[in-house]
Scaffold this active site. Structure first.
Site, short mmCIF file in Angstrom:
data_model
loop_
_atom_site.label_atom_id
_atom_site.label_comp_id
_atom_site.label_asym_id
_atom_site.label_seq_id
_atom_site.Cartn_x
_atom_site.Cartn_y
_atom_site.Cartn_z
N ASP A 130 1.11 -1.19 0.04
CA ASP A 130 0.04 -0.04 0.07
C ASP A 130 1.11 1.30 0.02
O ASP A 130 0.61 2.30 -0.61
CB ASP A 130 -0.90 -0.17 1.39
N TYR A 156 6.50 -9.06 19.08
CA TYR A 156 6.97 -8.11 18.01
C TYR A 156 5.73 -7.30 17.49
O TYR A 156 5.52 -6.24 17.20
CB TYR A 156 7.83 -8.79 16.94
N THR A 182 -7.99 -2.50 10.04
CA THR A 182 -8.22 -3.85 9.29
C THR A 182 -9.62 -4.58 9.67
O THR A 182 -10.21 -4.38 10.64
CB THR A 182 -7.14 -4.74 9.58
N GLU A 216 -9.81 -7.59 10.03
CA GLU A 216 -9.14 -8.47 11.21
C GLU A 216 -9.81 -7.99 12.68
O GLU A 216 -9.83 -8.86 13.41
CB GLU A 216 -7.85 -8.80 11.06
N TYR A 244 -2.37 -10.51 15.89
CA TYR A 244 -2.41 -9.32 14.86
C TYR A 244 -3.70 -8.48 14.95
O TYR A 244 -3.53 -7.28 15.13
CB TYR A 244 -2.51 -9.80 13.37
N LYS A 264 -4.17 -4.50 16.45
CA LYS A 264 -4.62 -3.39 15.44
C LYS A 264 -5.78 -2.96 16.30
O LYS A 264 -6.36 -1.73 16.02
CB LYS A 264 -5.16 -4.01 14.22
P1 NAP Z 1 2.96 -4.76 3.68
O1 NAP Z 1 3.09 -4.89 2.03
O2 NAP Z 1 3.23 -5.89 4.63
O3 NAP Z 1 3.62 -3.42 4.18
C1 NAP Z 1 4.03 -3.45 5.47
C2 NAP Z 1 5.07 -2.15 5.45
O4 NAP Z 1 5.47 -2.01 6.96
C3 NAP Z 1 6.35 -2.53 4.70
O5 NAP Z 1 6.86 -1.25 4.20
C4 NAP Z 1 7.30 -2.89 6.11
O6 NAP Z 1 8.71 -2.75 5.79
C5 NAP Z 1 6.77 -2.06 7.16
N1 NAP Z 1 7.09 -2.16 8.38
C6 NAP Z 1 6.83 -3.58 9.18
N2 NAP Z 1 7.54 -3.55 10.39
C7 NAP Z 1 8.23 -2.15 10.61
C8 NAP Z 1 8.69 -1.54 11.30
N3 NAP Z 1 9.10 -2.18 12.64
N4 NAP Z 1 9.29 -0.19 11.43
C9 NAP Z 1 8.86 0.57 10.14
N5 NAP Z 1 8.44 -0.11 9.01
C10 NAP Z 1 7.99 -1.56 9.11
O7 NAP Z 1 1.40 -4.34 4.02
P2 NAP Z 1 0.46 -3.72 3.29
O8 NAP Z 1 -0.53 -4.76 2.35
O9 NAP Z 1 0.79 -2.63 2.41
O10 NAP Z 1 -0.60 -3.18 4.30
C11 NAP Z 1 -0.56 -1.89 4.63
C12 NAP Z 1 -1.23 -1.82 6.09
O11 NAP Z 1 -2.48 -1.78 6.25
C13 NAP Z 1 -0.46 -2.79 7.29
O12 NAP Z 1 -0.71 -1.79 8.44
C14 NAP Z 1 -1.52 -3.52 7.31
O13 NAP Z 1 -1.36 -4.37 8.51
C15 NAP Z 1 -2.88 -2.78 7.09
N6 NAP Z 1 -3.99 -3.81 6.34
C16 NAP Z 1 -3.56 -4.07 5.05
C17 NAP Z 1 -4.73 -4.89 4.44
C18 NAP Z 1 -4.44 -5.32 3.09
O14 NAP Z 1 -5.38 -6.33 2.76
N7 NAP Z 1 -3.50 -5.25 2.49
C19 NAP Z 1 -6.12 -4.75 4.77
C20 NAP Z 1 -6.27 -3.97 6.18
C21 NAP Z 1 -5.18 -3.44 6.72
P3 NAP Z 1 9.49 -4.05 4.93
O15 NAP Z 1 9.17 -3.72 3.49
O16 NAP Z 1 10.74 -3.48 5.58
O17 NAP Z 1 8.92 -5.13 5.55
N1 GDD Z 2 -1.46 -16.95 3.69
C1 GDD Z 2 -2.47 -17.83 3.44
N2 GDD Z 2 -1.56 -19.14 2.99
N3 GDD Z 2 -3.45 -17.87 3.77
C2 GDD Z 2 -4.30 -19.00 3.38
C3 GDD Z 2 -3.68 -20.27 2.87
C4 GDD Z 2 -2.26 -20.18 2.53
O1 GDD Z 2 -1.57 -21.24 2.21
N4 GDD Z 2 -4.60 -21.06 2.74
C5 GDD Z 2 -5.97 -20.51 3.03
N5 GDD Z 2 -5.60 -19.29 3.54
C6 GDD Z 2 -6.62 -18.54 4.06
C7 GDD Z 2 -6.31 -17.77 5.37
O2 GDD Z 2 -6.68 -18.62 6.28
C8 GDD Z 2 -7.20 -16.40 5.25
O3 GDD Z 2 -8.68 -16.93 5.78
C9 GDD Z 2 -7.18 -16.12 3.95
O4 GDD Z 2 -6.56 -17.21 3.15
C10 GDD Z 2 -6.55 -14.93 3.36
O5 GDD Z 2 -5.17 -15.22 4.11
P1 GDD Z 2 -4.26 -13.91 3.86
O6 GDD Z 2 -4.19 -13.87 2.34
O7 GDD Z 2 -2.87 -14.33 4.56
O8 GDD Z 2 -4.93 -12.62 4.41
P2 GDD Z 2 -5.79 -12.44 5.71
O9 GDD Z 2 -7.06 -12.35 5.49
O10 GDD Z 2 -5.29 -13.35 6.68
O11 GDD Z 2 -4.85 -11.05 6.25
C11 GDD Z 2 -4.75 -9.85 5.16
O12 GDD Z 2 -6.02 -9.36 5.10
C12 GDD Z 2 -6.27 -8.31 6.34
C13 GDD Z 2 -7.55 -7.66 6.29
O13 GDD Z 2 -8.74 -8.37 6.48
C14 GDD Z 2 -3.70 -8.98 5.70
O14 GDD Z 2 -3.32 -8.30 4.45
C15 GDD Z 2 -3.95 -8.44 6.68
O15 GDD Z 2 -2.82 -7.74 7.26
C16 GDD Z 2 -5.08 -7.37 6.57
O16 GDD Z 2 -5.31 -6.79 7.91
#
Ligand code: NAP
Ligand code: GDD
Length: 345
Positions: free
Chosen positions: A14, A101, A133, A135, A157, A161
């Site tokens: 993001d 962590y 999130t 979550e 997690y 959050k």
């Molecule tokens: P991501 O790809 O895992 O990116 C996370 C970012 O945080 C990376 O730049 C990572 O750095 C940085 N980071 C991790 N630990 C850190 C630390 N201790 N100090 C400074 N930076 C740190 O996640 P994303 O999908 O872009 O998501 C962005 C945010 O939205 C996250 O907070 C996530 O929990 C939240 N979120 C995501 C989703 C989704 O579906 N993608 C949905 C809801 C909420 P590195 O590159 O060095 O690892």
């Molecule tokens: N990662 C993963 N790997 N997930 C799996 C697998 C696998 O092999 N098999 C099934 N799943 C299922 C997980 O149990 C979950 O229900 C779903 O696929 C999505 O998993 P992820 O893609 O790991 O995402 P997430 O939903 O747990 O979390 C993501 O979305 C959240 C928002 O709802 C992350 O981006 C979080 O940071 C974010 O907050």
């Protein structure tokens, strides 16, 4: 004067799209990256500007959300108009392995930024966005989930959050900081990390198609997610900070797909025919040559499963004028096409 934005988590999925968006909107974008022994800037290399260039609009700083000194110093130095806190240990399953962590980064990280805004007397100047999130809803399977739905996080997690969500509201109410939460449902893209399920499926199915991998192992095939495109979702983050008043918003597509159906969508995009057989952990997908190409492995199940997430984003659609543009088929096609572009299989 150009507006200044500070993005924690700029190297993530993001963070990279948000930085692009803000640069287009003529902001000067400051991004925080962590020191790492291997290069972690792959997603932002295309917008990187050499420090010798004058009047840069994209500036990177070293820092870490678990290090109050670096957080406070950067905020003091930059005095940003907007801060986006996207930094997090964002993998749900990993949070069960590294819970302490995860709490430090994902819960206290938000507190450190908010406290630094206060400590530097920036309450009236700096707006704050917290990456919340879906979550948070966790075991609350009463769908669709909106801003008033009950929170019941189901992982370290999600619990971390939840703290970040409430501390954002607390600093808004106690110190009148413009601090808002986006409660974002899953969003994916070609830049998605490789261990999240959509990217894992896309990469494995492309490799299987090209005979570079034999089997894809997955966990819960029946888990349902509301999957959108990250490009659409970062627009909502910006809009949330452009409102007259701080507030919290659910951002989602309102459409649900199972993990199994996501596999089917990718297979059909790759013109692969799949037949599913068996039940539970024994469920498998077999290709047209009778080979098992998808199987389940309990290693990918979590101690607690979040089975069903589906967002109701009416409030955001009305107040922000936001709506997602990319449908799930287009998301799959974007991810598959990029996978082939990136690799010469
Ligand atoms: P991501 O790809 O895992 O990116 C996370 C970012 O945080 C990376 O730049 C990572 O750095 C940085 N980071 C991790 N630990 C850190 C630390 N201790 N100090 C400074 N930076 C740190 O996640 P994303 O999908 O872009 O998501 C962005 C945010 O939205 C996250 O907070 C996530 O929990 C939240 N979120 C995501 C989703 C989704 O579906 N993608 C949905 C809801 C909420 P590195 O590159 O060095 O690892
Ligand atoms: N990662 C993963 N790997 N997930 C799996 C697998 C696998 O092999 N098999 C099934 N799943 C299922 C997980 O149990 C979950 O229900 C779903 O696929 C999505 O998993 P992820 O893609 O790991 O995402 P997430 O939903 O747990 O979390 C993501 O979305 C959240 C928002 O709802 C992350 O981006 C979080 O940071 C974010 O907050």
């Amino acid at each position: 004067m150009k507006k200044k934005a500070l993005i924690f988590g700029v190297t993530g999925q993001d963070g990279s799209y948000l930085a692009e968006l803000l640069i287009k909107k003529r902001y000067v974008v400051h991004g925080v990256k962590r020191r790492s022994s291997s290069i972690n800037t792959g997603r932002i290399d295309h917008i990187y500007q050499d420090p010798h260039i004058k009047n840069r609009n994209f500036i990177l700083h070293y820092g870490d959300i678990t290090d109050s000194l670096s957080v406070t110093r950067l905020i003091n130095q930059i005095k940003p108009d907007e801060i986006y806190n996207l930094a997090a240990q964002s993998h749900v399953q990993v949070s069960f392995e590294s819970p302490e962590y995860t709490a430090n980064a994902d819960a206290l990280g938000a507190l450190r930024i908010l406290e630094a805004i206060r400590f530097n007397n920036l309450e009236k100047k700096t707006k704050f966005y917290q990456a919340g999130t879906s979550e948070l809803y966790g075991l609350n399977e009463k769908t669709p989930q909106n801003e008033n739905s009950h929170f019941h996080p189901a992982s370290p997690y999600g619990v971390a959050k939840l703290y970040a969500h409430w501390i954002t509201i607390n600093y808004r109410e106690a110190y009148k900081i413009f601090a808002s939460n986006g409660i974002l449902f899953n969003h994916e893209s070609p830049r998605r990390g490789e261990t999240f399920v959509t990217q894992k499926i896309v990469q494995a199915m492309c490799k299987i198609k090209m005979k570079k991998q034999k089997i894809l192992y997955l966990g819960n095939l029946y888990s349902k997610r509301d999957w959108g495109h990250a490009k659409d979702f970062v627009k909502a983050m910006w809009l949330i900070l452009q409102q007259k008043k701080p507030n919290d918003f659910v951002i989602s597509t309102g459409k649900q797909t199972t993990v199994k159906n996501f596999v089917n969508l990718v297979a059909s995009h790759l013109k692969m025919k799949l037949k599913w057989k068996g039940k539970g952990i024994k469920e498998k997908a077999i290709d047209e040559n009778g080979k098992v190409i998808v199987a389940c492995d309990k290693a990918y199940y979590r101690p607690l499963e979040v089975n069903s997430l589906l967002g109701d984003s009416k409030k955001a659609r009305r107040a922000l004028g936001w709506k997602p543009q990319v449908k799930i088929n287009e998301l799959v096609s974007d991810m598959v096409n990029m996978e082939f572009k990136r690799n010469s299989y």
